[in-house]
Design a protein around this motif. Structure first.
Motif, PDB file in Angstrom:
ATOM      1  N   UNK A 217      41.006   5.613  31.068  1.00  0.00           N
ATOM      2  CA  UNK A 217      41.924   5.679  32.210  1.00  0.00           C
ATOM      3  C   UNK A 217      42.917   6.822  32.098  1.00  0.00           C
ATOM      4  N   UNK A 218      43.180   7.322  30.886  1.00  0.00           N
ATOM      5  CA  UNK A 218      44.193   8.352  30.656  1.00  0.00           C
ATOM      6  C   UNK A 218      45.565   7.894  31.123  1.00  0.00           C
ATOM      7  N   UNK A 219      45.830   6.610  30.959  1.00  0.00           N
ATOM      8  CA  UNK A 219      47.103   6.050  31.413  1.00  0.00           C
ATOM      9  C   UNK A 219      48.201   6.353  30.403  1.00  0.00           C
ATOM     10  N   UNK A 220      49.440   6.321  30.883  1.00  0.00           N
ATOM     11  CA  UNK A 220      50.586   6.422  30.000  1.00  0.00           C
ATOM     12  C   UNK A 220      50.793   5.095  29.286  1.00  0.00           C
ATOM     13  N   UNK A 221      51.477   5.154  28.142  1.00  0.00           N
ATOM     14  CA  UNK A 221      51.664   3.937  27.367  1.00  0.00           C
ATOM     15  C   UNK A 221      52.563   2.944  28.098  1.00  0.00           C
ATOM     16  N   UNK A 222      53.487   3.438  28.930  1.00  0.00           N
ATOM     17  CA  UNK A 222      54.365   2.544  29.671  1.00  0.00           C
ATOM     18  C   UNK A 222      53.689   1.830  30.816  1.00  0.00           C
ATOM     19  N   UNK A 223      52.464   2.211  31.168  1.00  0.00           N
ATOM     20  CA  UNK A 223      51.771   1.542  32.257  1.00  0.00           C
ATOM     21  C   UNK A 223      51.321   0.144  31.879  1.00  0.00           C
ATOM     22  N   UNK A 224      51.107  -0.116  30.587  1.00  0.00           N
ATOM     23  CA  UNK A 224      50.587  -1.407  30.143  1.00  0.00           C
ATOM     24  C   UNK A 224      51.507  -2.120  29.158  1.00  0.00           C
TER      25      UNK A 224
END
Length: 1014
Positions: A217-224
């Motif tokens: 997903x290449x998400x930021x760590x704060x997204x989860x």
């Protein structure tokens, strides 16, 4: 109904009923383009304003102390009103640019940067970020923003002027890519290597799941992950995932799902605005995260209409449909998927925090051998590069959620260019292997990387001046009965100081270790093979205690395509692992039945016992039950923690020999997992004692404090330098303290703080002091103390009495243990290459001389010799030494056994040597030699040119007592020089007798004993 048909009063009442009030927000509505800041941004702004207020207070205090006041009591220096803390209120005038720059200089001087490790200077970016927080906070509080021209001037001034002055450094973190190779190494280490921090079984499921989600997903760590506990609404919840079963051509179905990111950057409406990405089931378990999601959903009873895995496998897609959407139960819609799990509280409903995940990630990466700054953003940078090569810029921005080309070029591109310039210039096929190496974390990887500081380094940190001051302050507050809040605050400061010093020293030690390891590879021309330092003892034990974990460790690290049955088995093991209660883990064959003790004669409820006593209770009940079945005493049954099985006394020695022949671990410390002892502690001396029975060598201790008491008996008779006695270790050790450090570093056997204070061999401990970085050898290790040259007696209970008025020297601590009851069992270990027993004549009596090559008796050899075997191998010749050897009391190893002196006392000579007028200076040098082997408890302290006076010592009668176990002499000869111009003193003193312990009552079992293995 049209608005013109609704009366005005009715519209007003409808608006008022929903909370409308006229003119309440008029002052706020006058401001243009004002966007409310988030709680984190507001906190940063308040911190910047707090620094400003403390700066102003410090200026005023400094002027008062310096007497910088005029005659009327006011400050002689003109201070603007805006510089007063009271002026930070609405309507205050803006600050002038000189005041702002002076304040930022103050902040630059007190900052401790992390990127600049040498001088710890702040970076230009961090100081500009602080200035931005200050400007925004000042404008929010006072209502008068700093002019844009002044703000831009400050930013340029920080980046140019302060950098040129050396107050800040224009340095950035290196940008690398966390790719597929790093992900594979992380997964292997996560399942195989022992965890350095406690890992709940549920974390074994949710940590690989979310890391795999980050990987695509290449998400930021704060997204989860939320940052604080009060952010319970944040985090990945079941409402953020849409699960669907999709038909596959081969029959059956596969799981696909979509995941929504709500808590992304600058998203002001997370309840309605989400950013979704989708994935499907993968052929290999290494890169498939749908199996983790299904296991977690079944463990949390989240799928509507499906409660077990069997019900999930029974689902079929109806004919005519290609998919079957699943929905979640309403009770779990806001339940976090990634939940906090501890040993004390189990699996809670609180979301897993960002700092917890970050700590686990760094710990596993460190065990994998990575010493570089690997973060989730490095994964995001790697996925962004791969997506950018396949998709358009719009599609990339939709997936990575970053569309600003300036930010993309500044933060999402590695430091090394992705272009192969030579291939492009020569019009050749591009080669990117060198690009992949320098962009990845491969250069920050080294197998066997240490994860903690050596014990010697930790001991040196304890002597740091800052830490010593804080500890003395804690001691002062406790002695003066200070307030608990002050004591707790000082203790917290000391703990933070130790953690900071340890972290800094560990990072530097890792870099030094990596450089040394790579230099070693060059020196060996790549032919040397480094020993694998990875510890897998706990993982191997838990693979037997938790069989599902052992099976997953084999399947999860495979990159082979698995069958449907193998996938179902893996999901079943994952679900079982996520549901496992680890408040108390039980050994195989000792699990309670419905919370009751499995022994029928007991059936005690386990919840009535403390968690630390439950496993021990079942263990003792099982031992009593087996002893009753076999008609034996419970003490005749031995439990093997390696096999988790009981053995009878007749087979125990043979069973221990099997383990000794296949020993593979250097660990000597015990392992307690979830309130249960799963591996006892072992003695390295006993493991390496090949002359001992197998059952004695395989002796184990359930409490390490008792093991240290046992080790003290070995160390009392040890000679230094020597090799490590462990059968798998051959490191040369200089002293007892180095051996204790070695036990901590290699064999994981650590001495507790209370035991360090009461350890009897402090005389051999090196006093370490803190050595400042780049400083001189002012804090180097202290020299050997005087009491090391004059050791203290082994047994501190007895104070030896002398036959002379002056105080006698104490016997050295490295001699034979006087508590040994059998001379034949006393190990003899000598260090000098050649030793001989010099004759001391008196009235015609001669003491025989022993001459022997001591290479076979050195500590380097595995074989240990008893006194009887040593005496039988020698040729005893009544010869004497000639020549004038050099006397070196520091290197002379004066060792022997009490029995030699006993034989000497039984010789025909009626007394010891009588040295009188007929003996000259040269004769004395011959008779007292550094190569002399002297009986135990005889201490010689010669000088280079000693003079002996007329010394006589009468032979004392042997004490006859029924409690004395062996006939040993109760007299010790001491020869010690006095001052240079005087004569040395020789005296005799009594040794305390060794009392035999009272015999224990022997309990005999029944005659007919079974010798079968249990």
């Amino acid at each position: 109904m049209s608005p013109k048909d609704i009366p005005s009063d009715e519209l007003w009442k409808k608006a008022a009923a929903k909370g409308y009030k006229h003119g309440v927000h008029r002052a706020e509505d006058r401001q243009r383009k004002k966007q409310p800041c988030g709680p984190k941004t507001r906190y940063d702004q308040d911190c910047a304003l707090k620094y400003y207020e403390k700066w102003i207070v410090s200026i005023e205090n400094d002027r008062l102390n310096a007497g910088d006041l005029s005659t009327d009591g006011k400050s002689a220096v003109n201070v603007p009103d805006a510089m007063s803390p009271k002026s930070l209120q609405e309507g205050s005038p803006p600050l002038d640019i000189a005041t702002i720059k002076d304040f930022l200089r103050f902040k630059a001087f007190i900052s401790e940067g992390r990127i600049d490790e040498e001088l710890e200077r702040a970076t230009a970016d961090s100081l500009n970020a602080f200035a931005e927080w200050f400007f925004a906070g000042f404008a929010r509080v006072t209502g008068n923003p700093i002019p844009k021209e002044d703000r831009q001037e400050v930013y340029d001034w920080v980046r140019n002027t302060l950098t040129r002055e050396g107050l800040v450094v224009n340095k950035k973190k290196p940008k690398h890519l966390f790719g597929e190779k790093e992900f594979t190494q992380f997964t292997i280490t996560f399942w195989i290597v022992d965890d350095k921090i406690f890992m709940h079984p549920r974390n074994k499921v949710q940590i690989p799941f979310i890391l795999s989600v980050f990987f695509w997903t290449a998400a930021r760590i704060g997204a989860f992950f939320p940052e604080k506990k009060n952010d319970s609404k944040k985090g990945l919840q079941y409402r953020d995932i849409e699960l669907v079963l999709l038909r596959i051509p081969s029959g059956g179905w596969k799981a696909i799902y979509r995941i929504d990111q709500r808590w992304v950057k600058n998203n002001r409406d997370p309840d309605n605005v989400v950013f979704g990405a989708s994935t499907s089931q993968h052929g290999t378990l290494l890169h498939d995260d749908t199996q983790f999601l299904l296991a977690l959903a079944i463990a949390d009873h989240a799928i509507w209409g499906v409660n077990t895995l069997d019900e999930l496998w029974q689902l079929q897609i109806p004919d005519g449909d290609d998919e079957l959407p699943l929905r979640w139960n309403n009770s779990v819609m806001h339940l976090p998927i990634l939940r906090n799990a501890t040993m004390r509280n189990g699996v809670t409903n609180e979301p897993l925090l960002k700092r917890t995940f970050d700590r686990i990630l760094k710990s596993v990466l460190n065990l994998s051998g990575f010493f570089g700054p690997a973060t989730v953003h490095a994964i995001r940078r790697f996925v962004g590069k791969k997506v950018n090569a396949r998709y358009t810029e719009v599609e990339r921005s939709q997936h990575v959620l970053q569309g600003d080309p300036r930010v993309w070029g500044r933060s999402y591109v590695a430091n090394t260019s992705s272009v192969c310039g030579r291939s492009a210039a020569l019009d050749e096929p591009a080669q990117h292997d060198q690009v992949d190496y320098f962009q990845s974390f491969a250069k920050f990887h080294e197998s066997g990387l240490p994860s903690k500081l050596p014990a010697r380094e930790e001991a040196a940190i304890s002597q740091h001046p800052e830490l010593l001051d804080l500890e003395s302050e804690v001691h002062r507050l406790k002695s003066e009965h200070g307030s608990p809040s002050q004591i707790q605050a000082t203790v917290s400061k000391a703990r933070a100081c130790r953690l900071r010093l340890t972290r800094k020293r560990l990072q530097r030690y890792k870099l030094e270790w990596v450089r040394g390891r790579r230099d070693w590879k060059v020196m060996t021309r790549g032919k040397g093979r480094a020993e694998d330092q990875s510890q897998t003892d706990l993982s191997e034990i838990l693979a037997r205690v938790m069989p599902e974990r052992g099976r997953l460790a084999k399947t999860m690290i495979s990159d082979q395509v698995v069958s449907e049955e193998e996938r179902k088995d893996a999901v079943k093991d994952l679900c079982s692992l996520a549901c496992l209660d680890c408040s108390t883990v039980y050994r195989p064959g000792e699990k309670p039945a419905q919370d009751l003790c499995p022994v029928e004669s007991c059936s005690l409820a386990m919840h009535s016992l403390p968690k630390v006593q439950r496993s021990t209770h079942i263990h003792h009940c099982r031992q009593t039950e087996l002893a009753k079945t076999l008609e034996r005493m419970p003490s005749e049954l031995q439990y093997c923690f390696t096999c988790f099985d009981w053995y009878v006394e007749e087979e125990w020695n043979q069973h221990c020999q099997i383990h000794l022949e296949s020993i593979t671990s250097k660990r000597c410390a015990s392992i307690t997992y979830c309130n249960t002892l799963v591996r006892p502690a072992f003695c390295p001396f006993c493991l390496g004692g090949k002359h001992l029975p197998a059952s004695t060598r395989w002796s184990s201790w359930t409490r390490e404090a008792k093991l240290w008491s046992h080790l003290g008996e070995h160390l009392a008779t040890a000679c230094w330098p020597r090799k490590c006695p462990h059968p798998l270790c051959s490191l040369d050790l200089e002293s007892e303290r180095s051996f204790i450090y070695h036990l901590n570093d290699v064999h994981s056997l650590q001495m507790s703080a209370s035991m360090q204070k009461s350890w009897p061999s402090k005389r051999d401990c090196e006093a370490l002091t803190w050595i400042p970085e780049g400083g001189s050898q002012k804090g180097e290790r202290k020299r050997q103390r005087e009491d090391e040259q004059e050791p203290r007696p082994l047994n501190k209970r007895f104070k030896p009495s002398t036959l002379d008025d002056e105080e006698d020297p104490k016997p050295p601590g490295h001699l034979f243990d006087p508590r040994a009851t059998d001379v034949s069992q006393t190990s003899l270990s000598l260090e000098t290459p050649k030793v001989s027993l010099v004759d001391l004549t008196a009235d015609g009596g001669v003491l025989p001389e022993l001459s022997h090559d001591m290479s076979s008796l050195s500590p380097d050899t595995d074989e240990t010799h008893s006194l009887d075997s040593f005496s039988q191998q020698q040729n005893i010749l009544p010869t004497s030494l000639t020549g004038e050897p050099e006397l070196d009391p520091d290197k002379a190893q004066i060792l022997a056994d009490d029995a030699l002196f006993s034989e000497f006392l039984r010789s025909p000579s009626p007394s010891l040597c009588h040295i009188g007028e007929g003996h000259g200076k040269d004769d004395l040098r011959t008779s007292i030699s550094p190569q002399t082997i002297v009986p135990a408890n005889i201490c010689l302290f010669p000088e280079e040119d000693p003079h002996l006076a007329d010394l006589t010592a009468e032979r004392l009668p042997e004490v006859k007592n029924k409690n004395i176990q062996t006939k040993r002499p109760y007299v010790t000869l001491h020869i010690r020089p006095k001052k240079a111009a005087s004569k040395p003193k020789v005296s005799l003193r009594l040794n305390p007798p060794k009392r035999a312990p009272k015999p224990k009552s022997i309990r005999r079992g029944p005659k007919n004993r079974s010798s079968k293995r249990v």
